[in-house]
Every structure is written in structure tokens, then in C-alpha cells.
Design an enzyme around this catalytic site. Structure first.
Site, PDB file in Angstrom:
ATOM      1  N   VAL A   1     -19.650 -11.014 -30.034  1.00 44.15           N
ATOM      2  CA  VAL A   1     -19.069 -10.667 -31.326  1.00 44.15           C
ATOM      3  C   VAL A   1     -19.809  -9.468 -31.897  1.00 44.15           C
ATOM      4  O   VAL A   1     -19.688  -9.140 -33.068  1.00 44.15           O
ATOM      5  CB  VAL A   1     -19.101 -11.850 -32.321  1.00 44.15           C
ATOM      6  CG1 VAL A   1     -18.090 -12.919 -31.923  1.00 44.15           C
ATOM      7  CG2 VAL A   1     -20.502 -12.440 -32.452  1.00 44.15           C
ATOM      8  N   ASN A   2     -20.605  -8.834 -31.061  1.00 42.80           N
ATOM      9  CA  ASN A   2     -21.423  -7.655 -31.341  1.00 42.80           C
ATOM     10  C   ASN A   2     -22.719  -8.045 -32.036  1.00 42.80           C
ATOM     11  O   ASN A   2     -23.566  -8.680 -31.433  1.00 42.80           O
ATOM     12  CB  ASN A   2     -20.655  -6.600 -32.137  1.00 42.80           C
ATOM     13  CG  ASN A   2     -21.347  -5.232 -32.071  1.00 42.80           C
ATOM     14  OD1 ASN A   2     -21.977  -4.893 -31.074  1.00 42.80           O
ATOM     15  ND2 ASN A   2     -21.238  -4.449 -33.123  1.00 42.80           N
ATOM     16  N   ASP A  55     -18.974  -0.246 -32.470  1.00 43.33           N
ATOM     17  CA  ASP A  55     -19.197   0.278 -31.125  1.00 43.33           C
ATOM     18  C   ASP A  55     -18.387   1.549 -30.851  1.00 43.33           C
ATOM     19  O   ASP A  55     -18.585   2.196 -29.823  1.00 43.33           O
ATOM     20  CB  ASP A  55     -18.870  -0.782 -30.068  1.00 43.33           C
ATOM     21  CG  ASP A  55     -20.064  -1.686 -29.791  1.00 43.33           C
ATOM     22  OD1 ASP A  55     -21.121  -1.468 -30.395  1.00 43.33           O
ATOM     23  OD2 ASP A  55     -19.932  -2.621 -28.972  1.00 43.33           O
ATOM     24  N   THR A 113     -25.186 -10.758 -28.285  1.00 44.45           N
ATOM     25  CA  THR A 113     -24.230 -11.015 -27.211  1.00 44.45           C
ATOM     26  C   THR A 113     -24.723 -12.189 -26.360  1.00 44.45           C
ATOM     27  O   THR A 113     -25.795 -12.735 -26.603  1.00 44.45           O
ATOM     28  CB  THR A 113     -24.006  -9.725 -26.372  1.00 44.45           C
ATOM     29  OG1 THR A 113     -23.569  -8.681 -27.251  1.00 44.45           O
ATOM     30  CG2 THR A 113     -22.989  -9.892 -25.281  1.00 44.45           C
ATOM     31  N   ARG A 125     -11.710  -7.027 -23.913  1.00 40.57           N
ATOM     32  CA  ARG A 125     -12.403  -6.325 -24.988  1.00 40.57           C
ATOM     33  C   ARG A 125     -11.503  -6.248 -26.218  1.00 40.57           C
ATOM     34  O   ARG A 125     -10.276  -6.189 -26.112  1.00 40.57           O
ATOM     35  CB  ARG A 125     -12.749  -4.918 -24.502  1.00 40.57           C
ATOM     36  CG  ARG A 125     -13.558  -4.058 -25.461  1.00 40.57           C
ATOM     37  CD  ARG A 125     -14.943  -4.563 -25.631  1.00 40.57           C
ATOM     38  NE  ARG A 125     -15.849  -3.544 -26.190  1.00 40.57           N
ATOM     39  CZ  ARG A 125     -16.916  -3.805 -26.909  1.00 40.57           C
ATOM     40  NH1 ARG A 125     -17.232  -5.053 -27.171  1.00 40.57           N
ATOM     41  NH2 ARG A 125     -17.685  -2.831 -27.356  1.00 40.57           N
ATOM     42  N   SER A 178     -18.467  -0.223 -24.466  1.00 41.07           N
ATOM     43  CA  SER A 178     -19.391  -1.359 -24.435  1.00 41.07           C
ATOM     44  C   SER A 178     -20.524  -1.092 -23.459  1.00 41.07           C
ATOM     45  O   SER A 178     -20.388  -0.289 -22.531  1.00 41.07           O
ATOM     46  CB  SER A 178     -18.644  -2.623 -23.999  1.00 41.07           C
ATOM     47  OG  SER A 178     -19.528  -3.700 -23.755  1.00 41.07           O
ATOM     48  N   SER A 179     -21.644  -1.785 -23.668  1.00 49.35           N
ATOM     49  CA  SER A 179     -22.744  -1.756 -22.696  1.00 49.35           C
ATOM     50  C   SER A 179     -22.718  -2.958 -21.761  1.00 49.35           C
ATOM     51  O   SER A 179     -23.557  -3.063 -20.859  1.00 49.35           O
ATOM     52  CB  SER A 179     -24.089  -1.732 -23.431  1.00 49.35           C
ATOM     53  OG  SER A 179     -24.238  -0.546 -24.177  1.00 49.35           O
ATOM     54  N   GLY A 182     -27.983  -7.997 -25.041  1.00 50.05           N
ATOM     55  CA  GLY A 182     -29.082  -7.121 -25.444  1.00 50.05           C
ATOM     56  C   GLY A 182     -28.678  -5.737 -25.875  1.00 50.05           C
ATOM     57  O   GLY A 182     -29.459  -4.794 -25.745  1.00 50.05           O
ATOM     58  N   GLY A 183     -27.442  -5.546 -26.406  1.00 51.39           N
ATOM     59  CA  GLY A 183     -27.058  -4.218 -26.861  1.00 51.39           C
ATOM     60  C   GLY A 183     -27.188  -3.202 -25.742  1.00 51.39           C
ATOM     61  O   GLY A 183     -26.839  -3.450 -24.595  1.00 51.39           O
TER      62      GLY A 183
END
Length: 571
Positions: free
Chosen positions: A401-402, A424, A382, A109, A453-454, A473-474
Site C-alpha cells: 500500500v506504499n 510513486d 511493503t 499494480r 515501482s521498485s 523496503g522502498g
């Protein structure tokens, strides 16, 4: 249900669109009464792009294993799918190492630079500055993917790093035809890309969006990858590449230093492992929130027999479990090296028992009754890929890369598109980020800290089948993977799991997002009468799944059919 969080952290020194899924079949016949296979003898790869999947198989053909193939897939995605991931971003990997039968989690990360200052992300009136948080150098964390790729090659791969990076270097140097997703992303972000000359030079050759069918080359990224292949971490985090990146960030007003780059390190952690109705689930620990949320949801659901309730009440129970897990996500979670989290509580079956008692049998629980807050629609970016090799090594990697095309900022002379992962963090406590997720001081930015992060790369081992699963998918990553796990437990094959209709609730906003066709009219009406607000939106996610049936010793791989350019194939 028993949940075990194996929670010792080891600090390591320096240190990972046309959707495609392929699998190679073992022609030896087998029956369901035969002993369970100990190794597949064949391999499966599912990724978001055919070139990336082919790169993985190319490396396997050279004698590499799943971890070498993961390097090839991730680095090729950096070239062909930069809207979603790349060497300017980071990744999280949940892995099963067949030799020694052990499970590993790799945390590559991104981290905050030493000079991070929350005031840089505020407008004069104290409200969040969304542009600073999402565009340009202030939005970027120190990349982790290059170090992660080096770590995989050094500690888990069989081939030299240069062999595994070769397909990506060749693709960047010789060129490829961008798919419609990439072209659409460039068009959508054209105005932002034009703000920085190196970004425009990379993504807008001749001052315009590339046309369908054009050959697109990225010689700067090819050179950067070549230096990484030749020198390892030193080829990216020090020397010419690092200086070019830091100089570019400074020239655009950012605050990175060479020390920020040289001090980056991957963390190898033990994953969260839980048991749900006889299925072992191996998933991501913090700084991912995904594994904790999935474990909490499954802990709650373990008190119900979902096979014995009707569709409406099954959905009701799942939504209410999601609601409670996301509430805890917002309040408690962050980087474990900076924040003490009540993980024993969150992962305890006794805590789940208490939460389960708050679920009303026939009525939605308004999120305002749990605690007040606000949120927005989550985004859908993502990438994820899944791999099983012939020896039974498994890799689930979610890389990012978000937001789409990250910060839209390219470091001149490197081809490196920087992430916008600083968003984030809880840059302003209890104010939603771009995905509508809230945060507290636990996820506040600090020098060297990893943002929450998710990402939820997961492996599911059942009595006779094994799945490697994940999705972009966030904030919906968590619920997609949860629903995919449940679909796998219900007996779905790789296509069934990837195609499974989705719904999502993240505590705030207090709405249930649904895809078209998720619920029939009677189910929607019943849920509405129970107090749910349903909001239909376009299909989301890009799940990639590989399943090994240990009874028949067959590998099945599928890429999400929601993408028109997706592909699932067995070979």
C-alpha cells in the site's frame, strides 16, 4: 552475459507481524550424486506473518497449489499486516508454472484515476505537497490486488476463490492479536488516522491504539472479502463495494469515479529473464524498475570475477554498478503501456560494457559526475512472500500500500485501507518522492497509468538449486534482492540469504547506507579513503526466501531475522 527481455504485453480484462517461514520436508534420503529432482514433493512458504503462512498451508492441505496458497497469504496479510499491504493496494508477482515449464509475471499494480491532475499535488509556490501525495484520497491509486487475486484463482489456481479467501475472511471476522509492528504503526500514524472517521473506527477502537494482547476484529473487511469471494471482480469493482469506496473518496474531496473502478484490469506480462554466470534469473519487468536495475547491475558485474577480488573491491564494484543502474532508473523507466523505454539499450551487455569502463579501479565515482540531482533516505515498507509447492510451482509476490498504513484513509463501510501509490509517480519531475527516488516525464501521472515501482519479486534457477526471493523496503528492495541473489549464488541457504548484511546506494543521495556490522573497521576505512561516504542506519527490509535444493530434494524456508517477531521454521 546474455539478457533476454521477452516483452510482449497482453491486456487482460478484470482482474492480488509476526514473520513466518515454514517448509515441509521429504523424508526420502538423497545424495549429491543422485539425479536432480524434478519436483520437490513438499512445500515451503515464507511470509511476514505466521497467520498468513499458516493460511497458505491450510489452502495447500485442501488440495490447492502455490497460486491458491498465494491468494490465502496475500488476503490474510491484508487483514493482519495492513501497514504494509492489502486489498486497497496492489502487487507484482513473478511465477513459475511447473506444467509447461513457463514463467509468468502478473502486474496488479494500481492505476491513476481518470481525473488525475498534477496540480493537485503542488503547493501554491509550485513545490511538492507531500501531504496530498501521501495522505487521504488524492494519494491513492485504483487498487489492483483484488483483481489480481481473482486472476490467480481463475487462471492458475486449482480451488474456487472462496476456498482460498476463507482463512482471511475467518481471521477478519473472528479476530486476531495484532503484533508489535502493527501496533507501532498505528501509534505512529495516530494523528493521520484521526483525520477520517472510518480510519479511526478501524484502527483506533474506543479512540485509542489497541493494546498488546487485544483481539482485533475487522468485520467490514471480512464482508468485503466475502463479496469478492462470491462475485469475483464484480464483488469489488462494481456494485455496493465500488459505490461505497467511490462515495467515501468523494466525501473526502477525492476524484475517483465508478468507471475508474470498473475499467481496472490486470496485465499479464512476460518477465525479464537473464543469465548471470550460469544462473537463470527471472524477475520483474516495467512498470517495476527493479528487474531492469538488477539486470543492469548484474550485466556490469559479469565483467568481473567477484570471487577473485578482496572484500573492499567487491563492495566497490557492486556500489558503482548500483549507482549507474539507479541513474538510469531515474531517467528512463515508467509504465510500458504509456512510455517507450530504451530497454534494449538498458539490458544490453554492450551498454553494460560501456558503463563498466567508467568504473575507476580504486576510487568512487561521485554521482555528480554522472548527472546532478537530489534525494532523501528511502523508506522501509511493503511486504513480500515466497512459495514453492510440491509440484514445483513457484510464486514470488511483493505487495504494497506504499508508505506505512498507505494513505491512512479507510473507505467507510468497506474496511478497505487505500494505498498512497500516487507518490510513486514523478508528481513533480526531478523532485524526490518519499523514498528519495527521482523521476522524469516517463513516470509522470496520466489517467489509467501505472506508477513506477521498485518491487522485485524474483526466481533464481541455478545448476542444482532454485530460490524464490523478494523483500519490502522502498528503493532498497532492488539492492536487497540483488545482494540476496549474490548470496544465494555464493552458496547461502535460505537463512544465510535472508540474514545477509546489507548496503545500499541509489545514485542520490551520494551515500552508502549500511547496517550495523555490515563492514568491519578496516573495510569501512578503505572505502572511505576511496571516496565513499558511509551512513549507518537501523537494519532494513523483511526478506522472505524459499530455496529448493534439487540435489537432496529438500526445501528450506526463512523469514528475515532482522524482525524480532520473525520466524523461520521447517515442518
Amino acid at each position: 552475459m546474455k539478457v533476454a527481455l521477452r516483452w510482449h504485453v497482453l491486456l487482460i480484462g478484470f482482474v492480488l507481524t509476526t514473520g513466518a517461514a515454514f517448509a515441509a520436508d521429504n523424508p526420502t534420503p538423497s545424495t549429491k550424486t543422485a539425479p536432480l529432482a524434478l519436483r520437490p514433493g513438499h512445500a515451503g512458504i515464507a511470509s511476514a506473518n505466521a497467520l498468513a503462512t499458516q493460511a497458505g498451508f491450510e489452502v495447500l492441505a485442501k488440495g490447492g497449489n502455490a497460486f491458491d496458497a498465494a491468494i490465502a497469504v496475500a488476503s490474510t496479510l491484508s487483514v493482519v499486516e495492513p501497514e504494509s499491504s492489502g486489498i486497497g493496494g496492489g502487487f507484482m508477482a513473478t511465477m513459475h508454472v511447473a506444467s509447461g515449464n513457463r514463467d509468468v509475471f502478473i502486474d496488479a499494480r494500481e492505476t491513476a484515476p481518470a481525473a488525475v491532475n498534477p496540480k493537485d499535488y503542488l503547493n501554491p509556490d509550485g513545490t511538492p505537497n507531500r501531504d496530498t501525495a501521501l495522505k487521504g484520497p488524492f494519494s491513492a491509486g485504483i487498487p489492483g490486488e483484488p483483481a489480481g487475486l481473482v486472476w490467480l484463482a481463475k487462471h492458475y489456481g486449482k480451488l474456487p476463490l472462496a476456498d482460498s479467501l476463507a482463512p482471511a475472511i475467518r481471521t477478519a471476522r473472528d479476530g486476531f492479536k495484532p503484533d508489535n509492528r502493527l501496533l507501532g504503526s498505528i501509534e505512529d500514524e495516530q494523528k493521520n488516522l484521526q483525520r477520517w472517521p472510518a480510519s479511526a473506527a478501524k484502527f483506533l477502537p474506543n479512540g485509542k491504539v489497541p493494546a498488546a494482547g487485544d483481539i482485533w476484529r475487522d468485520p467490514d473487511q471480512a464482508h468485503t472479502l466475502q463479496l469478492l469471494a462470491q462475485y469475483g471482480n464484480a464483488g469489488f469493482y462494481s456494485g455496493k463495494t465500488a459505490k461505497k469506496i467511490v462515495d467515501a473518496v468523494h466525501a473526502a474531496g477525492g476524484n475517483w469515479t465508478l468507471k475508474d473502478m470498473s475499467s481496472y484490469s490486470v496485465k499479464e506480462r512476460l518477465p525479464i529473464t537473464l543469465d548471470y554466470r550460469g544462473y537463470k534469473i527471472i524477475t520483474a519487468p516495467p512498470p517495476s524498475s527493479g528487474g531492469v536495475a538488477i539486470a543492469e547491475i548484474l550485466n556490469i558485474l559479469s565483467g568481473f570475477d567477484l570471487t577473485k577480488v578482496d572484500q573492499v573491491h567487491r563492495v566497490h564494484l557492486v556500489i558503482e554498478s548500483m549507482r549507474r543502474a539507479f541513474r538510469d532508473h531515474n531517467d528512463y523507466l515508467g509504465d510500458p503501456d504509456f512510455v517507450k523505454m530504451p530497454l534494449n539499450m538498458l539490458l544490453s551487455p554492450y551498454y553494460a560494457d560501456g558503463l563498466r569502463q567508467t568504473i575507476l579501479p580504486d576510487k568512487a565515482t561521485p554521482s555528480s559526475m554522472l548527472a546532478p540531482s537530489s534525494g532523501e533516505d528511502p523508506g522501509m515498507h511493503t511486504t513480500h512472500f515466497s512459495i514453492i509447492d510440491a509440484d514445483g510451482n513457484m510464486v514470488a509476490i511483493t505487495a504494497t500500500v506504499n508508505y506505512v498504513l498507505g494513505s491512512t484513509f479507510v473507505a467507510d463501510g468497506t474496511g478497505v485501507l487505500l494505498n498512497d501509490e500516487m507518490d510513486d509517480f514523478a508528481l513533480v519531475p526531478n523532485k524526490p518522492n518519499v523514498y528519495g527516488l527521482l523521476g522524469s516525464k516517463a513516470n509522470a501521472p496520466e489517467p489509467g497509468k501505472r506508477m513506477l515501482s521498485s518491487m522485485s519479486p524474483s526466481i533464481v534457477i541455478g545448476p542444482d538449486r532454485t530460490a524464490v526471493i523478494g523483500s519490502p523496503g522502498g528503493s532498497t528492495i532492488i539492492t536487497q534482492v540483488l545482494e540476496g541473489i549474490l548470496a544465494f549464488i555464493d552458496g547461502g541457504d535460505a537463512h544465510d540469504v535472508a540474514a545477509h548484511k546489507r548496503f545500499h546506494h541509489q545514485y542520490m543521495p551520494d551515500v552508502v547506507m549500511t547496517e550495523p556490522g555490515t563492514f568491519d573497521a578496516s573495510t569501512s576505512e578503505a572505502l572511505t579513503k576511496m571516496g565513499y561516504t558511509l551512513k549507518q542506519r537501523e537494519p532494513w527490509g523483511f526478506m522472505n526466501v524459499v530455496i529448493w535444493d534439487r540435489r537432496t530434494n529438500k526445501v528450506d524456508a526463512a523469514s528475515d531475522p532482522r524482525r524480532a517477531d520473525g520466524l523461520g521454521k521447517v515442518q
